[in-house]
Design a protein around this motif. Sequence first.
Motif, PDB file in Angstrom:
ATOM      1  N   LYS A  20      -8.734  -4.958  19.934  1.00 26.95           N
ATOM      2  CA  LYS A  20      -7.368  -4.755  20.407  1.00 26.95           C
ATOM      3  C   LYS A  20      -6.393  -5.737  19.765  1.00 26.95           C
ATOM      4  O   LYS A  20      -5.255  -5.385  19.471  1.00 26.95           O
ATOM      5  N   GLU A  21      -6.847  -6.951  19.502  1.00 26.39           N
ATOM      6  CA  GLU A  21      -5.992  -7.969  18.895  1.00 26.39           C
ATOM      7  C   GLU A  21      -5.630  -7.633  17.450  1.00 26.39           C
ATOM      8  O   GLU A  21      -4.591  -8.043  16.954  1.00 26.39           O
ATOM      9  N   HIS A  22      -6.483  -6.897  16.762  1.00 26.90           N
ATOM     10  CA  HIS A  22      -6.316  -6.657  15.330  1.00 26.90           C
ATOM     11  C   HIS A  22      -5.858  -5.237  14.992  1.00 26.90           C
ATOM     12  O   HIS A  22      -5.787  -4.897  13.811  1.00 26.90           O
ATOM     13  N   VAL A  23      -5.563  -4.439  15.989  1.00 25.78           N
ATOM     14  CA  VAL A  23      -5.188  -3.039  15.744  1.00 25.78           C
ATOM     15  C   VAL A  23      -3.919  -2.945  14.903  1.00 25.78           C
ATOM     16  O   VAL A  23      -3.836  -2.134  13.979  1.00 25.78           O
ATOM     17  N   ASP A  24      -2.941  -3.765  15.187  1.00 28.26           N
ATOM     18  CA  ASP A  24      -1.666  -3.701  14.468  1.00 28.26           C
ATOM     19  C   ASP A  24      -1.745  -4.310  13.070  1.00 28.26           C
ATOM     20  O   ASP A  24      -0.899  -4.026  12.227  1.00 28.26           O
ATOM     21  N   LYS A  25      -2.740  -5.117  12.809  1.00 28.87           N
ATOM     22  CA  LYS A  25      -2.826  -5.846  11.547  1.00 28.87           C
ATOM     23  C   LYS A  25      -3.462  -5.040  10.417  1.00 28.87           C
ATOM     24  O   LYS A  25      -3.165  -5.257   9.253  1.00 28.87           O
ATOM     25  N   SER A  26      -4.349  -4.127  10.761  1.00 30.23           N
ATOM     26  CA  SER A  26      -5.097  -3.420   9.729  1.00 30.23           C
ATOM     27  C   SER A  26      -5.298  -1.958  10.117  1.00 30.23           C
ATOM     28  O   SER A  26      -5.574  -1.640  11.273  1.00 30.23           O
ATOM     29  N   VAL A  28      -7.759  -0.173   9.011  1.00 32.62           N
ATOM     30  CA  VAL A  28      -9.198  -0.006   9.221  1.00 32.62           C
ATOM     31  C   VAL A  28      -9.544  -0.336  10.672  1.00 32.62           C
ATOM     32  O   VAL A  28     -10.295   0.399  11.330  1.00 32.62           O
ATOM     33  N   CYS A  29      -8.981  -1.420  11.188  1.00 29.46           N
ATOM     34  CA  CYS A  29      -9.222  -1.798  12.582  1.00 29.46           C
ATOM     35  C   CYS A  29      -8.658  -0.742  13.527  1.00 29.46           C
ATOM     36  O   CYS A  29      -9.259  -0.442  14.552  1.00 29.46           O
ATOM     37  N   SER A  30      -7.533  -0.192  13.171  1.00 33.42           N
ATOM     38  CA  SER A  30      -6.922   0.846  13.994  1.00 33.42           C
ATOM     39  C   SER A  30      -7.803   2.089  14.058  1.00 33.42           C
ATOM     40  O   SER A  30      -7.997   2.671  15.126  1.00 33.42           O
ATOM     41  N   GLU A  31      -8.330   2.492  12.906  1.00 30.73           N
ATOM     42  CA  GLU A  31      -9.211   3.656  12.866  1.00 30.73           C
ATOM     43  C   GLU A  31     -10.501   3.398  13.644  1.00 30.73           C
ATOM     44  O   GLU A  31     -10.981   4.269  14.365  1.00 30.73           O
ATOM     45  N   LEU A  32     -11.047   2.197  13.503  1.00 34.38           N
ATOM     46  CA  LEU A  32     -12.263   1.844  14.223  1.00 34.38           C
ATOM     47  C   LEU A  32     -12.017   1.816  15.727  1.00 34.38           C
ATOM     48  O   LEU A  32     -12.831   2.286  16.506  1.00 34.38           O
ATOM     49  N   TYR A  33     -10.870   1.296  16.120  1.00 27.25           N
ATOM     50  CA  TYR A  33     -10.487   1.250  17.532  1.00 27.25           C
ATOM     51  C   TYR A  33     -10.415   2.670  18.104  1.00 27.25           C
ATOM     52  O   TYR A  33     -10.956   2.950  19.164  1.00 27.25           O
ATOM     53  N   ASN A  34      -9.745   3.563  17.369  1.00 20.94           N
ATOM     54  CA  ASN A  34      -9.630   4.953  17.825  1.00 20.94           C
ATOM     55  C   ASN A  34     -10.991   5.639  17.910  1.00 20.94           C
ATOM     56  O   ASN A  34     -11.249   6.411  18.831  1.00 20.94           O
ATOM     57  N   LYS A  35     -11.860   5.336  16.963  1.00 19.80           N
ATOM     58  CA  LYS A  35     -13.206   5.923  16.967  1.00 19.80           C
ATOM     59  C   LYS A  35     -13.991   5.451  18.194  1.00 19.80           C
ATOM     60  O   LYS A  35     -14.661   6.247  18.848  1.00 19.80           O
ATOM     61  N   ILE A  36     -13.880   4.174  18.520  1.00 18.51           N
ATOM     62  CA  ILE A  36     -14.609   3.638  19.665  1.00 18.51           C
ATOM     63  C   ILE A  36     -14.049   4.188  20.973  1.00 18.51           C
ATOM     64  O   ILE A  36     -14.795   4.467  21.902  1.00 18.51           O
TER      65      ILE A  36
END
Length: 76
Positions: A20-26, A28-36
Amino acid sequence: MKRNILKDIETKEIQLAKLKEHVDKSSVCSELYNKIVLEKAILKKELQDLKRSGILAEIKSFLPHKKKLICDYFAK
């Protein structure tokens, strides 16, 4: 089975908290967050289906269901 699903949901929640902390920064993190988030929703649905399955669900499948007519939706 139920215990495994609950453990997996808990693991997904921990992963989401870390990402959640890194969603706005990358992206890739955003896509991984959505997948999870999607995987967690699927696990919750499986858990809900496990709760529904059982003797009561089997009995309900044999009972005839009253079909609703369109007039049932309007007040008389």
